[in-house]
Design a protein around this motif. Structure first.
Motif, PDB file in Angstrom:
ATOM      1  N   SER A 217      35.806  43.797  32.024  1.00  0.00           N
ATOM      2  CA  SER A 217      34.431  44.276  31.829  1.00  0.00           C
ATOM      3  C   SER A 217      33.860  43.849  30.484  1.00  0.00           C
ATOM      4  CB  SER A 217      34.383  45.805  31.947  1.00  0.00           C
ATOM      5  OG  SER A 217      34.931  46.422  30.792  1.00  0.00           O
ATOM      6  N   MET A 218      34.702  43.499  29.534  1.00  0.00           N
ATOM      7  CA  MET A 218      34.262  43.178  28.177  1.00  0.00           C
ATOM      8  C   MET A 218      33.932  41.704  27.994  1.00  0.00           C
ATOM      9  SD  MET A 218      37.088  45.476  26.172  1.00  0.00           S
ATOM     10  CE  MET A 218      36.649  44.856  24.559  1.00  0.00           C
ATOM     11  N   THR A 219      34.047  40.909  29.051  1.00  0.00           N
ATOM     12  CA  THR A 219      33.810  39.473  28.900  1.00  0.00           C
ATOM     13  C   THR A 219      32.330  39.142  28.847  1.00  0.00           C
ATOM     14  OG1 THR A 219      33.821  39.141  31.299  1.00  0.00           O
ATOM     15  CG2 THR A 219      35.930  38.960  30.143  1.00  0.00           C
ATOM     16  N   GLY A 220      31.468  40.058  29.390  1.00  0.00           N
ATOM     17  CA  GLY A 220      30.038  39.794  29.390  1.00  0.00           C
ATOM     18  C   GLY A 220      29.604  38.743  30.382  1.00  0.00           C
ATOM     19  N   ARG A 221      30.467  38.370  31.303  1.00  0.00           N
ATOM     20  CA  ARG A 221      30.157  37.360  32.324  1.00  0.00           C
ATOM     21  C   ARG A 221      30.398  37.985  33.698  1.00  0.00           C
ATOM     22  NH1 ARG A 221      29.358  35.415  27.872  1.00  0.00           N
ATOM     23  NH2 ARG A 221      29.568  33.241  27.256  1.00  0.00           N
ATOM     24  N   VAL A 222      29.482  38.791  34.163  1.00  0.00           N
ATOM     25  CA  VAL A 222      29.732  39.611  35.353  1.00  0.00           C
ATOM     26  C   VAL A 222      29.935  38.745  36.593  1.00  0.00           C
ATOM     27  CG1 VAL A 222      28.827  41.433  36.824  1.00  0.00           C
ATOM     28  CG2 VAL A 222      28.425  41.505  34.363  1.00  0.00           C
ATOM     29  N   GLY A 223      28.988  37.846  36.873  1.00  0.00           N
ATOM     30  CA  GLY A 223      29.067  37.055  38.089  1.00  0.00           C
ATOM     31  C   GLY A 223      30.314  36.207  38.155  1.00  0.00           C
ATOM     32  N   ARG A 224      30.532  35.401  37.124  1.00  0.00           N
ATOM     33  CA  ARG A 224      31.664  34.485  37.153  1.00  0.00           C
ATOM     34  C   ARG A 224      33.005  35.221  37.043  1.00  0.00           C
ATOM     35  NH1 ARG A 224      30.666  30.947  31.792  1.00  0.00           N
ATOM     36  NH2 ARG A 224      28.545  31.003  32.646  1.00  0.00           N
ATOM     37  N   THR A 225      33.036  36.328  36.295  1.00  0.00           N
ATOM     38  CA  THR A 225      34.295  37.059  36.123  1.00  0.00           C
ATOM     39  C   THR A 225      34.806  37.614  37.442  1.00  0.00           C
ATOM     40  OG1 THR A 225      33.810  37.652  33.826  1.00  0.00           O
ATOM     41  CG2 THR A 225      35.371  39.045  35.016  1.00  0.00           C
ATOM     42  N   TYR A 226      33.935  38.308  38.173  1.00  0.00           N
ATOM     43  CA  TYR A 226      34.408  38.979  39.378  1.00  0.00           C
ATOM     44  C   TYR A 226      34.451  38.039  40.582  1.00  0.00           C
ATOM     45  CZ  TYR A 226      34.211  42.956  36.392  1.00  0.00           C
ATOM     46  OH  TYR A 226      34.446  43.813  35.343  1.00  0.00           O
ATOM     47  N   PHE A 227      33.652  36.988  40.571  1.00  0.00           N
ATOM     48  CA  PHE A 227      33.817  35.951  41.579  1.00  0.00           C
ATOM     49  C   PHE A 227      35.183  35.286  41.434  1.00  0.00           C
ATOM     50  CE2 PHE A 227      33.737  31.349  42.307  1.00  0.00           C
ATOM     51  CZ  PHE A 227      33.511  31.311  43.677  1.00  0.00           C
ATOM     52  N   THR A 228      35.548  34.957  40.208  1.00  0.00           N
ATOM     53  CA  THR A 228      36.849  34.323  39.973  1.00  0.00           C
ATOM     54  C   THR A 228      37.995  35.265  40.327  1.00  0.00           C
ATOM     55  OG1 THR A 228      35.869  33.017  38.180  1.00  0.00           O
ATOM     56  CG2 THR A 228      38.272  33.153  38.256  1.00  0.00           C
ATOM     57  N   ALA A 229      37.843  36.539  39.981  1.00  0.00           N
ATOM     58  CA  ALA A 229      38.894  37.501  40.293  1.00  0.00           C
ATOM     59  C   ALA A 229      39.140  37.573  41.794  1.00  0.00           C
ATOM     60  CB  ALA A 229      38.517  38.881  39.749  1.00  0.00           C
ATOM     61  N   TRP A 230      38.081  37.679  42.570  1.00  0.00           N
ATOM     62  CA  TRP A 230      38.249  37.762  44.029  1.00  0.00           C
ATOM     63  C   TRP A 230      38.716  36.433  44.609  1.00  0.00           C
ATOM     64  CZ3 TRP A 230      39.044  42.035  46.333  1.00  0.00           C
ATOM     65  CH2 TRP A 230      38.421  43.218  45.907  1.00  0.00           C
ATOM     66  N   LEU A 231      38.326  35.330  43.982  1.00  0.00           N
ATOM     67  CA  LEU A 231      38.826  34.029  44.442  1.00  0.00           C
ATOM     68  C   LEU A 231      40.334  33.956  44.258  1.00  0.00           C
ATOM     69  CD1 LEU A 231      38.289  31.171  45.484  1.00  0.00           C
ATOM     70  CD2 LEU A 231      37.904  30.456  43.110  1.00  0.00           C
ATOM     71  N   VAL A 232      40.829  34.453  43.139  1.00  0.00           N
ATOM     72  CA  VAL A 232      42.281  34.507  42.910  1.00  0.00           C
ATOM     73  C   VAL A 232      42.956  35.375  43.974  1.00  0.00           C
ATOM     74  CG1 VAL A 232      44.068  35.324  41.323  1.00  0.00           C
ATOM     75  CG2 VAL A 232      42.111  34.038  40.446  1.00  0.00           C
ATOM     76  N   VAL A 233      42.329  36.505  44.319  1.00  0.00           N
ATOM     77  CA  VAL A 233      42.871  37.367  45.366  1.00  0.00           C
ATOM     78  C   VAL A 233      42.970  36.604  46.683  1.00  0.00           C
ATOM     79  CG1 VAL A 233      42.458  39.429  46.754  1.00  0.00           C
ATOM     80  CG2 VAL A 233      42.050  39.497  44.297  1.00  0.00           C
ATOM     81  N   CYS A 234      41.917  35.886  47.038  1.00  0.00           N
ATOM     82  CA  CYS A 234      41.919  35.131  48.298  1.00  0.00           C
ATOM     83  C   CYS A 234      43.014  34.068  48.312  1.00  0.00           C
ATOM     84  CB  CYS A 234      40.548  34.475  48.523  1.00  0.00           C
ATOM     85  SG  CYS A 234      39.223  35.638  48.857  1.00  0.00           S
ATOM     86  N   LEU A 235      43.179  33.364  47.201  1.00  0.00           N
ATOM     87  CA  LEU A 235      44.218  32.330  47.137  1.00  0.00           C
ATOM     88  C   LEU A 235      45.612  32.935  47.276  1.00  0.00           C
ATOM     89  CD1 LEU A 235      42.760  30.095  44.269  1.00  0.00           C
ATOM     90  CD2 LEU A 235      42.736  29.653  46.738  1.00  0.00           C
ATOM     91  N   PHE A 236      45.839  34.074  46.637  1.00  0.00           N
ATOM     92  CA  PHE A 236      47.130  34.742  46.772  1.00  0.00           C
ATOM     93  C   PHE A 236      47.331  35.271  48.192  1.00  0.00           C
ATOM     94  CE2 PHE A 236      47.612  35.244  42.049  1.00  0.00           C
ATOM     95  CZ  PHE A 236      48.864  34.666  41.970  1.00  0.00           C
TER      96      PHE A 236
END
Length: 1002
Positions: free
Chosen positions: A601-620
């Motif tokens: 939450s502290m990165t200040g990049r909401v769109g890219r942060t949580y898109f990347t997080a869910w992309l990692v989930v999908c790949l796993f």
């Protein structure tokens, strides 16, 4: 002076709202003129389709009305051409009105509006009778473009224009909700060819047309509010070319619109502090009914329950889509639904982020996510997949907004852990099924209506929070500090790894037990008994950041090494030692949830942060499935049986959230900014969850030992059934339907195949819970989920003396599992082998696997053996086919060698008297039948007196045998009449019966 007046008179000014009105009335007139002409001139022709005609079909579809007959087709095309001018004008004027140098969203909406308009012209002028494929592609393009057009239009609507925003939201919701029944009736027409279904489909198709027009008509309100005008002709001043066409002076100067633009232009980090001002006021009646302390508790419980629903809806996505992959035995295309969780990419658009963070936006996203709960009422698996996918789009956006909510992220991390625990506990209490999953309904053990009702109450509580109470729940300040911008990528990757690992290992309390289970005699935890210990460890882990919020060891590399060591022990060891590693891993994972979510939450990049997080989930998710499904996917060989690599990668990416540099991390508040006394509520709820898990576990411990159905005549009924991962043909959980047939057939020993459901794609379930707990069986699960098989299960009414789990040789195809168990059957040790061989695509695998099974069965000769297996061979087939190997080398007898109508399921036996053989149709539970062999065990100390083929094939009518040998009479019948719940004796239309040979000692 006269020339100037002439120029002014030559100038024509028109209110833009008139264009919107013209578009609305002309569009409606166009479609309804075609409908009227079609009904008057060609009624029976336009209601007729490939399935039926009048009177079964009595209302025409849009396509048939506008595209098949003269003159309605030509009149429609002329009128729609006239409408194209106002249509394009609306798109351009809406863009002109909402364009901003601070946001690209209006441009995106504009582009999709143009594509939408062009594709509309495409499917109008290229009808299905001209080119069916082109028509469908253009129609689908039009519908797909409606999503960004409508949702983006809502986000671009000025905050001051409340009426327009509300109308757009209502029409948008009605539009996409109407697609669900429309698709259902289309499937009824196209797939099941139900007469009259196309008429019902047509109603919703026309409804979409009307809603589409009504959505565009809302621009009239925008243009009126902005006093937007179009001026044509010369201008007497020095205006620019754009000003000669458009004038909107009042719009730019209104204070309300200035505020709206200011909100749009503000950085995402600054929006958090102002959003609570938009919170809806709480009704006075509710304030008076709820004292402060009760309201505080209600706030906390609502937050926890909504977190529970997040896990419930999200964990239902993979099983709902994997239903199609199982039937295809490969990539079916439906796997794209997994990408629905990537919707947080939209949060990179500032106006959309502002809307999603607003009270109104959050409530809308909550309501849309509830579609995933209501999907249980849809009869079609495809419709449920659409609904669940759409719900996960809204859910992932809403959850990302919550997790990114400044100082409240710590509190949301605690809620995330509590919701996961509550989901796992609900599965422990409900036979490993989440009671609100959309593929679990009332008959299969669901409590969907109760779950939806509680969800609506929680949502109402959130909606009615006042500004004061909202202040306690939502921070009004920007984050205390922000991590360096370059850290957004590692923090988002770490969050993705954490979400996947929580889902994989902790979504069900017995998953870690299944990883360590080795069979009988029992040397470790029991899946349906000791799962509560996993929940206790989870509670202890979540309690650490609550009690010690400032403890630096939770982000210290040493704590990560503790978690990594626990993961190693979990994977490498079995029984109590392996499970102890799992318990420590559960504690570790839960303890880092608040920190990982807070860091992201502290990165200040909401769109890219949580898109990347869910992309990692999908790949796993994909990598985890590929370890066992490698035979059915391209490139699967690279992850074949490599759960160790996937687990190592999980822990490695999670390590990115830890402080390896030893630097001083930015300070932040770790207090729980939730309801008053929220820390106390967390402690109390954790204690309650721990107590409830213990009570549920002890309640499920059987009070008595299993008892065979016919101990007097020493009868054993053994069945083999491939149960298709516990999902029936309608995409519902099938445990209770399986239980009913097993109960009616009074089976003492059951071999179930395709049963390892402790995977994300199957919902982390235990297929044996309902049957074992309701009917009373000893249970042995085959090789666990870390052994890369689809699993086998042995259910026994007789004590299991010992069992061995085998991984059969599989050099090319899928890894084949087997259970070799010795049962105490009326005092006689009887070996039962349950196995699942590979497919016919890998003949070497089948030969090697059969040879190994034959060795296992032959080593105990002449002791009694029952083989229950999935073999894939023709009866009587010679080597290298499995049949001859198993029968000859295994020293076994076929249940009935004259039954040539078999392919995959086989029952073999030795050292017993066979008295009956039945084949029971599957109904819609699975894709294979239930085969049953009935045997009599020789008296203790005696063997089979005559094992010759003539003695074994003394066929008999059931009336010549004692009644305890008969199978249930109710199952006589056929597919059209008779039988029970769709089951009946098939192939022979009756069980086959055999007499005991002369001199048999039983």
């Amino acid at each position: 002076m006269d020339n100037r007046n002439d120029r002014e008179r030559a100038r024509l000014t028109l209110d833009a709202s008139r264009i919107a009105a013209v578009h609305t009335y002309l569009a409606l007139a166009t479609f309804f003129t075609a409908l009227s002409l079609g009904c008057l001139l060609h009624y029976k022709k336009i209601v007729k389709n490939g399935v039926a005609g009048y009177p079964e079909e009595w209302f025409p579809s849009v396509s048939a009305t506008i595209g098949d007959w003269y003159p309605e087709r030509n009149v429609f095309q002329i009128m729609i051409a006239l409408n194209s001018g106002p249509r394009f004008a609306l798109v351009f004027l809406q863009y002109y009105l909402t364009r901003s140098v601070n946001s690209s969203l209006p441009t995106v909406v504009f582009i999709f509006g143009i594509i939408r308009t062009l594709s509309c012209g495409g499917w109008v002028y290229i009808t299905s009778s001209d080119d069916h494929d082109a028509h469908d592609v253009l129609m689908i393009t039009y519908i797909v473009c409606n999503l960004p057009w409508m949702v983006g239009g809502i986000a671009c609507t000025p905050m001051a224009n409340i009426q327009a925003r509300k109308q757009r939201q209502r029409v948008c919701a009605a539009f996409f909700l109407s697609m669900i029944p429309m698709i259902y009736f289309f499937i009824q027409h196209k797939v099941y060819r139900v007469p009259g279904a196309y008429t019902r489909y047509s109603f919703f198709e026309w409804g979409l047309i009307i809603l589409d027009i009504m959505y565009d008509s809302v621009t009239e309100l925008d243009f009126k509010a902005a006093k937007l005008q179009i001026s044509l002709g010369s201008s007497f001043d020095g205006q620019s070319e754009m000003d000669k066409i458009y004038t909107s002076a009042p719009m730019a100067e209104t204070p309300s619109e200035k505020n709206a633009l200011a909100v749009t232009a503000e950085p995402a980090e600054k929006l958090t502090g102002e959003l609570s001002d938009t919170t809806a006021p709480e009704p006075k009646r509710l304030q008076s009914l709820l004292p402060t302390q009760w309201r505080s508790a209600a706030m906390f419980l609502s937050d926890v329950y909504l977190s529970y629903l997040f896990w419930s809806i999200y964990t239902s996505l993979a099983p709902t889509l994997f239903y199609f992959s199982v039937w295809e035995l490969g990539i079916a295309g439906h796997e794209l639904a997994l990408l629905s969780v990537l919707a947080p990419c939209l949060l990179g658009i500032s106006p959309f982020l502002a809307w999603a963070r607003s009270h109104e936006g959050k409530m809308t996203l909550h309501v849309l996510s509830f579609i995933g709960l209501a999907a249980y009422a849809l009869p079609s698996p495809l419709l449920r997949l659409f609904a669940v996918s759409f719900a996960n789009m809204a859910l992932s956006i809403r959850q990302a907004v919550d997790w990114a909510d400044g100082d409240r992220a710590w509190y949301n991390g605690i809620l995330t852990g509590l919701g996961l625990m509550l989901s796992s506990l609900s599965k422990l209490a409900n036979h490993s099924n989440n009671p609100v999953w959309p593929f679990v309904h009332g008959p299969s053990g669901g409590y969907n209506k109760t779950g939806i009702l509680l969800g609506l109450l929680s949502l109402y509580e959130v909606h009615t929070r006042t500004k004061d109470t909202q202040h306690a729940v939502q921070s009004k300040t920007t984050p205390t500090s922000v991590l360096p911008s370059q850290t957004w990528l590692p923090q988002s990757i770490a969050l993705g790894g954490l979400l996947f690992t929580l889902h994989q290992l902790l979504a069900d309390s017995s998953t870690l037990v299944a990883w360590s289970w080795t069979g009988y005699p029992i040397k470790g935890p029991i899946p349906n008994v000791h799962g509560y210990r996993t929940l206790l460890a989870q509670g202890g882990g979540l309690l650490l950041p609550v009690l010690l919020p400032h403890a630096g060891f939770l982000t210290h590399p040493a704590w990560f090494l503790y978690g990594a060591a626990s993961a190693y022990v979990t994977y490498s060891y079995k029984d109590w030692l392996g499970y102890s590693g799992g318990v420590h891993l559960a504690l570790f994972l839960m303890s880092v949830i608040p920190h990982v979510i807070r860091n992201a939450s502290m990165t200040g990049r909401v769109g890219r942060t949580y898109f990347t997080a869910w992309l990692v989930v999908c790949l796993f998710d994909l990598a985890n499935v590929w370890t066992v499904a490698y035979a059915f996917v391209p490139g699967g060989v690279y992850l074949r049986e490599r759960t160790d690599l996937v687990l190592a990668a999980q822990m490695a990416v999670l390590g990115l959230a830890f402080n390896w540099s030893g630097r001083q991390l930015p300070s932040f508040s770790v207090s729980l900014p939730g309801p008053p006394d929220s820390g106390s509520y967390v402690n109390k709820l954790l204690a309650m969850l721990a107590a409830a898990s213990i009570l549920v576990a002890f309640y499920q411990i059987p009070s008595s030992s299993p008892v065979p159905y016919r101990p007097g005549p020493r009868i054993v009924r053994a069945g083999i059934w491939t149960v298709h991962f516990g999902i029936d043909n309608e995409g519902r959980d099938s445990q209770r339907r399986m239980r009913d047939l097993i109960r009616d057939m009074e089976l003492d020993v059951v071999g179930l195949l395709e049963t390892d459901l402790h995977r994300i794609v199957f919902g982390n379930r235990d297929l044996t819970r309902v049957v074992a707990e309701d009917l009373g069986y000893y249970v042995d699960l085959g090789p666990g989920p870390n052994q890369h098989t689809w699993g086998v299960v042995l259910l026994s009414k007789f004590p299991i003396i010992n069992s061995t789990h085998h991984l059969l040789p599989s050099p090319y195809g899928e890894l084949a599992p087997a259970i070799e168990a010795v049962l105490d059957i009326y005092g006689t040790p009887v070996t039962v082998v349950v196995a699942h061989n590979g497919q016919e695509e890998t003949p070497l695998d089948r030969e090697l696997q059969s040879t190994e099974l034959a060795r296992i069965m032959a080593k105990s000769y002449p002791q009694p053996v029952i083989f229950l297996g999935y073999v894939v061979t023709r009866p009587g087939a010679k080597r290298p086919n499995p049949y001859e190997i198993l029968v000859s080398e295994g020293k076994m007898h076929d249940i009935d060698s004259l039954d040539f109508d078999r392919w995959c399921e086989y029952i073999l036996y030795r050292g017993l008297y066979r008295t009956a053989y039945a084949r029971v149709s599957r109904s819609t539970i699975t894709d294979t039948e239930l085969q049953i062999g009935q045997f009599v065990v020789p008296k203790y100390g005696h063997g089979v007196t005559d094992d010759s083929e003539p003695a074994r094939y003394l066929r008999s009518w059931k009336e010549n045998l004692p009644e305890e040998h008969w199978f249930p009479m109710e199952y006589y019948g056929n597919e059209k009449e008779g039988g029970v719940r769709g089951h009946f004796y098939h192939v022979f239309n009756t069980p086959l019966y055999y007499r005991l040979p002369e001199g048999a000692i039983v």
